[in-house]
Scaffold this motif. Structure first.
Motif, PDB file in Angstrom:
ATOM      1  N   VAL A 247       0.848  -1.187   0.000  1.00 38.07           N
ATOM      2  CA  VAL A 247       0.000   0.000   0.000  1.00 38.07           C
ATOM      3  C   VAL A 247       0.887   1.243   0.000  1.00 38.07           C
ATOM      4  N   LYS A 248       0.553   2.197  -0.872  1.00 38.46           N
ATOM      5  CA  LYS A 248       1.324   3.451  -0.908  1.00 38.46           C
ATOM      6  C   LYS A 248       0.976   4.294   0.314  1.00 38.46           C
ATOM      7  N   ALA A 249       1.982   4.761   1.020  1.00 34.19           N
ATOM      8  CA  ALA A 249       1.714   5.552   2.224  1.00 34.19           C
ATOM      9  C   ALA A 249       2.851   6.531   2.468  1.00 34.19           C
ATOM     10  N   LYS A 250       2.507   7.692   3.031  1.00 34.87           N
ATOM     11  CA  LYS A 250       3.511   8.713   3.357  1.00 34.87           C
ATOM     12  C   LYS A 250       3.261   9.224   4.759  1.00 34.87           C
ATOM     13  N   SER A 251       4.352   9.393   5.513  1.00 36.43           N
ATOM     14  CA  SER A 251       4.190   9.878   6.885  1.00 36.43           C
ATOM     15  C   SER A 251       4.539  11.360   6.976  1.00 36.43           C
TER      16      SER A 251
ATOM     17  N   GLY B 114       4.574  19.215  12.268  1.00 35.54           N
ATOM     18  CA  GLY B 114       5.230  20.377  11.668  1.00 35.54           C
ATOM     19  C   GLY B 114       5.280  20.275  10.158  1.00 35.54           C
ATOM     20  N   GLN B 115       5.568  19.071   9.654  1.00 36.62           N
ATOM     21  CA  GLN B 115       5.680  18.895   8.201  1.00 36.62           C
ATOM     22  C   GLN B 115       4.361  19.143   7.486  1.00 36.62           C
ATOM     23  N   VAL B 116       3.277  18.755   8.144  1.00 35.17           N
ATOM     24  CA  VAL B 116       1.981  18.904   7.474  1.00 35.17           C
ATOM     25  C   VAL B 116       1.355  20.268   7.849  1.00 35.17           C
ATOM     26  N   ARG B 117       2.136  21.049   8.541  1.00 32.76           N
ATOM     27  CA  ARG B 117       1.776  22.391   9.013  1.00 32.76           C
ATOM     28  C   ARG B 117       0.467  22.439   9.785  1.00 32.76           C
ATOM     29  N   ILE B 118       0.506  21.703  10.897  1.00 31.66           N
ATOM     30  CA  ILE B 118      -0.569  21.870  11.878  1.00 31.66           C
ATOM     31  C   ILE B 118      -0.120  23.051  12.734  1.00 31.66           C
ATOM     32  N   LEU B 119      -0.612  24.231  12.363  1.00 28.80           N
ATOM     33  CA  LEU B 119      -0.166  25.455  13.029  1.00 28.80           C
ATOM     34  C   LEU B 119      -0.905  25.618  14.356  1.00 28.80           C
ATOM     35  N   THR B 120      -0.148  25.841  15.420  1.00 28.40           N
ATOM     36  CA  THR B 120      -0.766  26.023  16.740  1.00 28.40           C
ATOM     37  C   THR B 120      -0.317  27.348  17.339  1.00 28.40           C
TER      38      THR B 120
ATOM     39  N   ALA C  17      -4.130  21.264   1.564  1.00 27.80           N
ATOM     40  CA  ALA C  17      -3.884  21.010   0.131  1.00 27.80           C
ATOM     41  C   ALA C  17      -2.871  19.887  -0.131  1.00 27.80           C
ATOM     42  N   PRO C  18      -1.693  19.887   0.535  1.00 25.84           N
ATOM     43  CA  PRO C  18      -0.721  18.815   0.250  1.00 25.84           C
ATOM     44  C   PRO C  18      -1.265  17.418   0.609  1.00 25.84           C
ATOM     45  N   ILE C  19      -2.076  17.346   1.663  1.00 27.31           N
ATOM     46  CA  ILE C  19      -2.641  16.038   2.053  1.00 27.31           C
ATOM     47  C   ILE C  19      -3.593  15.557   0.953  1.00 27.31           C
ATOM     48  N   LYS C  20      -4.416  16.488   0.486  1.00 28.67           N
ATOM     49  CA  LYS C  20      -5.372  16.142  -0.577  1.00 28.67           C
ATOM     50  C   LYS C  20      -4.631  15.624  -1.817  1.00 28.67           C
ATOM     51  N   LYS C  21      -3.529  16.269  -2.123  1.00 30.00           N
ATOM     52  CA  LYS C  21      -2.763  15.879  -3.311  1.00 30.00           C
ATOM     53  C   LYS C  21      -2.245  14.444  -3.131  1.00 30.00           C
ATOM     54  N   ASP C  22      -1.674  14.177  -1.969  1.00 27.87           N
ATOM     55  CA  ASP C  22      -1.178  12.819  -1.692  1.00 27.87           C
ATOM     56  C   ASP C  22      -2.294  11.783  -1.788  1.00 27.87           C
ATOM     57  N   LEU C  23      -3.454  12.136  -1.258  1.00 27.52           N
ATOM     58  CA  LEU C  23      -4.586  11.197  -1.300  1.00 27.52           C
ATOM     59  C   LEU C  23      -4.982  10.929  -2.746  1.00 27.52           C
ATOM     60  N   ASP C  24      -5.038  12.010  -3.539  1.00 28.63           N
ATOM     61  CA  ASP C  24      -5.446  11.857  -4.936  1.00 28.63           C
ATOM     62  C   ASP C  24      -4.445  11.017  -5.729  1.00 28.63           C
ATOM     63  N   GLU C  25      -3.213  10.991  -5.238  1.00 19.79           N
ATOM     64  CA  GLU C  25      -2.207  10.149  -5.903  1.00 19.79           C
ATOM     65  C   GLU C  25      -2.213   8.728  -5.362  1.00 19.79           C
TER      66      GLU C  25
END
Ligand code: ADP
Ligand code: ASP
Ligand code: MG
Length: 408
Positions: free
Chosen positions: A90-94, A98-104, A119-127
């Motif tokens: 299964v294709k997966a990315k961790s 900070g990398q996924v910019r959960i800004l607090t 947006a970057p998460i959506k792109k990964d999902l679409d791929e």
């Protein structure tokens, strides 16, 4: 096709076999045609270990650096889960927070999420990827790593679900849903099919750690469909947190019982009974950033009174030090403490339309000889402070007295 956020807690990723089990579950969802974002906690016990390690080096670790240390637990599990997914094709990315910019914000060890760049998460999902995100952590505007408070991976899950407008946020844990009370304390506790947000908020804030309170607040605010399920069972609907009470069903008066062992009581004896005294006592406590829970002031005799309140047990010594410093100025005789208090709370929206709930609670405790030291109420909850040694007994007898043992 649905977009689902699944969060797996510490026990669910507790060893390599369990991580592989999570990978299989996630892969199964993807094979059904769904897009899946996974949030994981650290391996159970790891966050405690890291905190203890920090405290061995420094008695009161700097919060910024403490976050650097404790956030590493989740970094390990995201990588391991991705490896397990790759291993079954299964294709997966961790991503770390900070990398996924959960800004607090910058409130280290209890930060709040402000924004997530979806947006970057959506792109990964679409791929065709499964996206695996570290729970419990984010990054502030200066790039410093932050953490969200104990149990914070639940909030990461719900916040991601809100940002991605996911169809559902599923919280997978070591029980198969939300129960009438902690099933580890009362074996007769029953799983609830649904519970309202209002009730879940109260239960979470009063000590039921099955969901972190902020995750429930977030889900309520952003209308996230939130469900609690078992990571160890293949089947089961778990518990759905709902906005509306189920109108078709006869509502029980009480839906659940929460408890908290972590209370301590301070009593300031012999203070002058005059306007401003509560402020003079609690003002310095608040200034020291200590949260006060229950409060009572006794009737006065000879112009003096006693004033009691509870704080989290870990903050007792700090609170005593604050009060000792102002004791003379206030004119108090002495300060006494009780470190072994507990709080038991009954919660239910049905309370609104029923009289006599409090008296039934007090009678039930009286019949067991359990002394109530403090009481606080709101529209849908009643809490009492009792001696910790009676806690389990109190929860069991109340569970029975309010008919929670038997299916509604
Ligand atoms: P996770 O590591 O998956 O986040 P937690 O330990 O934080 O799991 O939360 C799950 C635990 O919450 C359960 O094992 C259970 O002991 C406890 N718990 C407390 N109150 C309740 C409740 N009302 N219903 C279900 N579980 C509860
Ligand atoms: N690992 C963190 C904790 O133990 C966050 C979580 O499990 O939700 O509190
Ligand atoms: Mg948890």
């Amino acid at each position: 096709m649905a977009l689902i956020v699944q969060k797996y807690g510490g026990t669910s990723v507790g060893n390599p076999e369990r991580i592989k089990n999570v990978a299989r579950k996630v892969a199964k969802f993807q094979a059904q045609g769904h897009q899946v974002v996974v949030v994981v906690s650290a391996i159970s016990g790891e966050t405690n270990r890291l905190i203890a390690l920090a405290k061995e080096v420094a008695a009161t670790p700097d919060p910024r650096e403490l976050d650097v240390v404790v956030s590493t637990g989740e970094q390990v599990t995201i990588g391991l889960l991705c490896m397990a997914l790759h291993d079954i094709g299964v294709k997966a990315k961790s991503y770390t927070g900070g990398q996924v910019r959960i800004l607090t914000d910058s409130a280290h060890t209890k930060a709040r999420i402000l924004n997530i760049d979806e947006a970057p998460i959506k792109k990964d999902l679409d791929e065709g990827n499964i996206v695996v995100v570290a729970g419990f952590q984010g990054v502030d505007e200066h790039g410093a790593i932050t953490t969200l408070g104990r149990g914070g991976s639940d909030t990461t899950g719900v916040a991601l679900a809100a940002a991605l407008k996911a169809d559902e946020c599923q919280i997978y844990t070591d029980v198969d849903g939300v129960y009438t009370t902690d099933p580890r304390v009362v074996p007769e506790a029953r799983k609830l099919d649904t519970i309202t947000f209002e009730e879940m908020l109260e239960l979470a804030s009063l000590g039921s750690k099955v969901l972190q309170i902020r995750s429930v607040e977030f889900a309520g605010k952003y209308k996230v469909k939130l469900r609690v399920l078992s990571s160890f069972q293949e089947e089961g609907e778990g518990t759905l947190i709902t906005v509306e009470e189920d109108q078709n069903m006869e509502q029980p008066v009480i839906s659940g019982i929460a408890f908290n062992r972590d209370e301590a009581k301070l009593t300031v004896l012999g203070v002058p009974d005059k306007p401003g005294i509560a402020y003079q006592i609690l003002g310095p406590v608040a200034d020291a950033n200590i949260e006060v829970d229950m409060i009572i002031q006794n009737v006065s005799k000879d112009g003096t009174t006693d004033f009691s309140f509870t704080v989290a047990r870990g903050e007792l010594d700090k609170a005593v030090a604050v009060l000792e410093a102002v004791k003379e100025h206030i004119g108090a005789r002495s300060i006494v403490t009780d470190r072994t208090m507990a709080k038991v709370s009954i919660v239910g929206v049905g309370m609104r339309s029923h009289a006599g709930v409090a008296s039934q609670m007090f009678r039930t405790l009286a019949e067991e000889g359990i002394n109530i030291q403090m009481i606080s109420t709101s529209e849908i909850k009643i809490s009492v402070a009792i001696e910790e040694k009676y806690l389990e007994l109190a929860v069991r007898v109340l569970h029975k007295a309010f008919g929670l043992d038997v299916a509604a």
